[in-house]
Write a protein that holds these residues in place. Structure first.
Motif, mmCIF file in Angstrom:
data_model
loop_
_atom_site.group_PDB
_atom_site.id
_atom_site.type_symbol
_atom_site.label_atom_id
_atom_site.label_comp_id
_atom_site.label_asym_id
_atom_site.label_seq_id
_atom_site.Cartn_x
_atom_site.Cartn_y
_atom_site.Cartn_z
ATOM 1 N N GLY A 62 -35.520 -14.888 -3.786
ATOM 2 C CA GLY A 62 -36.382 -14.050 -2.913
ATOM 3 C C GLY A 62 -35.834 -13.264 -2.069
ATOM 4 O O GLY A 62 -34.712 -12.598 -1.927
ATOM 5 N N ARG A 63 -36.208 -13.243 -0.756
ATOM 6 C CA ARG A 63 -35.872 -12.708 0.446
ATOM 7 C C ARG A 63 -35.020 -13.838 1.405
ATOM 8 O O ARG A 63 -34.610 -13.450 2.481
ATOM 9 C CB ARG A 63 -37.008 -12.060 1.384
ATOM 10 N N ALA A 64 -34.783 -15.142 0.773
ATOM 11 C CA ALA A 64 -34.140 -15.992 1.580
ATOM 12 C C ALA A 64 -33.020 -16.707 0.612
ATOM 13 O O ALA A 64 -32.711 -16.245 -0.692
ATOM 14 C CB ALA A 64 -35.178 -17.187 1.899
ATOM 15 N N TYR A 65 -32.079 -17.546 1.025
ATOM 16 C CA TYR A 65 -31.258 -18.203 0.835
ATOM 17 C C TYR A 65 -31.641 -19.568 0.419
ATOM 18 O O TYR A 65 -32.301 -20.121 1.025
ATOM 19 C CB TYR A 65 -29.833 -18.264 1.454
ATOM 20 N N VAL A 66 -31.026 -20.353 -0.642
ATOM 21 C CA VAL A 66 -31.100 -21.527 -0.802
ATOM 22 C C VAL A 66 -29.673 -22.038 -0.874
ATOM 23 O O VAL A 66 -28.720 -21.376 -1.243
ATOM 24 C CB VAL A 66 -31.816 -22.162 -2.068
#
Length: 122
Positions: A62-66
């Motif tokens: 999405g709009r973030a990182y893991v």
């Protein structure tokens, strides 16, 4: 070359190693907030720095990182030990000093490790 970690870097890596799965900055933040007050941007910056240092890999979701650890805590620690030994100047003396300081439990762990992975012959 493995580098030592700062206090917050070490704390964050310990959290990531303990979960053994990819984590978002938010998940790490929530875990850290159980013990301390800390800003989201601080955790995000430190995790980005750990990624830049090659200790974490990340994937956009999405709009973030893991983020997840590139290697295990044990492998990272082994790299630190090897780097220290390589910089010692006298590897044999360094190893002797290291062995002199082993606790009985550590000596037993070393003996067990050598049974699994015996030293290479010449």
């Amino acid at each position: 070359m493995a580098r030592g970690l700062g206090e917050l870097e070490s704390t964050i890596m310990d959290r990531i190693w303990s979960y053994r799965k990819p984590l978002s900055v938010r998940e790490v933040l929530e875990d850290l907030r159980r013990e301390r007050s800390i800003a989201y941007t601080t955790v995000m910056t430190v995790m980005d720095n750990l990624h830049t240092k090659g200790l974490l890999r990340r994937e956009a979701v999405g709009r973030a990182y893991v983020y997840e650890a590139v290697s295990s805590k044990e492998a990272y620690t082994a790299d630190l030990m090897r780097d220290s030994l390589a910089r010692s100047g006298n590897q044999a003396a360094t190893l002797v000093h290291f062995l002199e300081r082993l606790t009985p439990e550590e000596a037993s762990a070393l003996e067990s490790a050598l049974q699994v992975f015996p030293p290479k012959g010449k």
